[in-house]
Scaffold this motif. Structure first.
Motif, PDB file in Angstrom:
ATOM      1  N   SER A  65       0.824  -1.211   0.000  1.00  0.00           N
ATOM      2  CA  SER A  65       0.000   0.000   0.000  1.00  0.00           C
ATOM      3  C   SER A  65       0.861   1.265   0.000  1.00  0.00           C
ATOM      4  O   SER A  65       0.350   2.358   0.226  1.00  0.00           O
ATOM      5  CB  SER A  65      -0.951   0.007   1.203  1.00  0.00           C
ATOM      6  OG  SER A  65      -0.254   0.305   2.399  1.00  0.00           O
ATOM      7  N   SER A 153      -7.697  -4.949   8.220  1.00  0.00           N
ATOM      8  CA  SER A 153      -7.851  -4.720   6.780  1.00  0.00           C
ATOM      9  C   SER A 153      -7.364  -3.332   6.352  1.00  0.00           C
ATOM     10  O   SER A 153      -7.637  -2.903   5.233  1.00  0.00           O
ATOM     11  CB  SER A 153      -9.324  -4.897   6.381  1.00  0.00           C
ATOM     12  OG  SER A 153     -10.119  -3.943   7.051  1.00  0.00           O
ATOM     13  N   LEU A 154      -6.650  -2.655   7.210  1.00  0.00           N
ATOM     14  CA  LEU A 154      -6.203  -1.295   6.900  1.00  0.00           C
ATOM     15  C   LEU A 154      -5.323  -1.211   5.655  1.00  0.00           C
ATOM     16  O   LEU A 154      -5.531  -0.318   4.820  1.00  0.00           O
ATOM     17  CB  LEU A 154      -5.512  -0.663   8.106  1.00  0.00           C
ATOM     18  CG  LEU A 154      -5.108   0.806   7.966  1.00  0.00           C
ATOM     19  CD1 LEU A 154      -6.296   1.685   7.590  1.00  0.00           C
ATOM     20  CD2 LEU A 154      -4.472   1.295   9.264  1.00  0.00           C
ATOM     21  N   ALA A 156      -5.377  -2.928   2.884  1.00  0.00           N
ATOM     22  CA  ALA A 156      -6.255  -3.018   1.711  1.00  0.00           C
ATOM     23  C   ALA A 156      -7.083  -1.746   1.555  1.00  0.00           C
ATOM     24  O   ALA A 156      -7.308  -1.267   0.437  1.00  0.00           O
ATOM     25  CB  ALA A 156      -7.172  -4.233   1.820  1.00  0.00           C
ATOM     26  N   LYS A 157      -7.511  -1.178   2.682  1.00  0.00           N
ATOM     27  CA  LYS A 157      -8.280   0.060   2.625  1.00  0.00           C
ATOM     28  C   LYS A 157      -7.427   1.222   2.135  1.00  0.00           C
ATOM     29  O   LYS A 157      -7.918   2.117   1.441  1.00  0.00           O
ATOM     30  CB  LYS A 157      -8.892   0.358   3.988  1.00  0.00           C
ATOM     31  CG  LYS A 157      -9.998  -0.625   4.336  1.00  0.00           C
ATOM     32  CD  LYS A 157     -10.503  -0.420   5.741  1.00  0.00           C
ATOM     33  CE  LYS A 157     -11.571  -1.460   6.060  1.00  0.00           C
ATOM     34  NZ  LYS A 157     -11.992  -1.430   7.448  1.00  0.00           N
ATOM     35  N   LEU A 158      -6.154   1.213   2.471  1.00  0.00           N
ATOM     36  CA  LEU A 158      -5.251   2.264   1.991  1.00  0.00           C
ATOM     37  C   LEU A 158      -5.051   2.159   0.478  1.00  0.00           C
ATOM     38  O   LEU A 158      -5.003   3.179  -0.219  1.00  0.00           O
ATOM     39  CB  LEU A 158      -3.904   2.193   2.716  1.00  0.00           C
ATOM     40  CG  LEU A 158      -3.941   2.587   4.190  1.00  0.00           C
ATOM     41  CD1 LEU A 158      -2.597   2.295   4.850  1.00  0.00           C
ATOM     42  CD2 LEU A 158      -4.330   4.046   4.349  1.00  0.00           C
ATOM     43  N   PHE A 160      -7.263   0.849  -1.612  1.00  0.00           N
ATOM     44  CA  PHE A 160      -8.546   1.293  -2.155  1.00  0.00           C
ATOM     45  C   PHE A 160      -8.621   2.822  -2.176  1.00  0.00           C
ATOM     46  O   PHE A 160      -9.007   3.424  -3.180  1.00  0.00           O
ATOM     47  CB  PHE A 160      -9.698   0.717  -1.323  1.00  0.00           C
ATOM     48  CG  PHE A 160     -11.038   1.274  -1.679  1.00  0.00           C
ATOM     49  CD1 PHE A 160     -11.782   0.708  -2.705  1.00  0.00           C
ATOM     50  CD2 PHE A 160     -11.572   2.362  -0.994  1.00  0.00           C
ATOM     51  CE1 PHE A 160     -13.032   1.219  -3.053  1.00  0.00           C
ATOM     52  CE2 PHE A 160     -12.819   2.879  -1.340  1.00  0.00           C
ATOM     53  CZ  PHE A 160     -13.543   2.311  -2.372  1.00  0.00           C
ATOM     54  N   ALA A 161      -8.259   3.445  -1.074  1.00  0.00           N
ATOM     55  CA  ALA A 161      -8.338   4.910  -0.971  1.00  0.00           C
ATOM     56  C   ALA A 161      -7.446   5.582  -2.003  1.00  0.00           C
ATOM     57  O   ALA A 161      -7.835   6.581  -2.612  1.00  0.00           O
ATOM     58  CB  ALA A 161      -7.950   5.351   0.441  1.00  0.00           C
ATOM     59  N   TYR A 166      -9.522   8.752  -2.712  1.00  0.00           N
ATOM     60  CA  TYR A 166     -10.417   9.109  -1.603  1.00  0.00           C
ATOM     61  C   TYR A 166      -9.845  10.317  -0.872  1.00  0.00           C
ATOM     62  O   TYR A 166      -8.692  10.307  -0.456  1.00  0.00           O
ATOM     63  CB  TYR A 166     -10.574   7.918  -0.655  1.00  0.00           C
ATOM     64  CG  TYR A 166     -11.753   8.045   0.267  1.00  0.00           C
ATOM     65  CD1 TYR A 166     -13.032   7.701  -0.166  1.00  0.00           C
ATOM     66  CD2 TYR A 166     -11.602   8.536   1.556  1.00  0.00           C
ATOM     67  CE1 TYR A 166     -14.130   7.824   0.673  1.00  0.00           C
ATOM     68  CE2 TYR A 166     -12.686   8.668   2.394  1.00  0.00           C
ATOM     69  CZ  TYR A 166     -13.941   8.312   1.954  1.00  0.00           C
ATOM     70  OH  TYR A 166     -15.036   8.444   2.786  1.00  0.00           O
TER      71      TYR A 166
END
Length: 172
Positions: A65, A153-154, A156-158, A160-161, A166
């Motif tokens: 990420s 899941s941070l 993966a969220k980073l 995604f963002a 985002y």
């Protein structure tokens, strides 16, 4: 906490020693990667142990990420080394010697010892993600050891963002 750190604005400078006898500075990471700074309470905190172990096990995901991670406490070098060893932390970069003044500059809550095993003064948990330009992207600060973000899941969220561009939130 008089100087509030606001998402989207520049973070305070931060420079610390690591248990690997290196000097680490936030400014050294800028323009390369995002930086996640995990402020933890110290050796006395079993919840910090579990939290840092989870992050340690995810380091390759954070790398994917484009995020470098460092854990920071007000502990001495000896206590930080003991935490690394006792908690079986393998790869996480750990810094020590955060001053109370610097902890307050980052808007962290400060506690005084109520048990013999605790350091006399220590910061409560905080997690900050700083963008490559030095601006704050994400902040989570707590006054209690058991109120922390779910980091499972941070990474993966980073990703995604970043892919969805985002925006920074909470900056108004």
């Amino acid at each position: 906490m008089t100087n509030k750190i606001v998402p989207g604005q520049m973070t305070p400078p931060l420079s610390l020693n690591t248990i690997m006898d290196n000097q680490w500075a936030l400014e050294g990471n800028l323009n390369k990667t995002k930086t996640m700074i995990v402020f933890y309470r110290g050796l006395h905190c079993p919840i910090c142990s579990d939290f840092l172990k989870t992050i340690d096990n995810q380091l390759s995901d954070y790398k994917k990420s484009n995020t470098e991670v460092i854990a920071v406490s007000m502990d001495s070098k000896e206590r930080a080394l003991q935490a690394k060893n006792d908690w079986n932390i393998k790869n996480l970069n750990i810094a020590y010697g955060l001053t109370e003044e610097k902890a307050r500059e980052w808007n962290l809550y400060i506690s005084r010892s109520i048990k013999e095993v605790e350091a006399e003064v220590f910061c409560e948990p905080g997690l900050f993600i700083i963008k490559e330009d030095g601006s704050l992207y994400l902040v989570n600060i707590s006054n209690m050891p058991f109120a922390r973000p779910d980091v499972s899941s941070l990474p993966a969220k980073l990703i995604f963002a970043e892919e969805k561009q985002y925006p920074v939130r909470g900056n108004k």
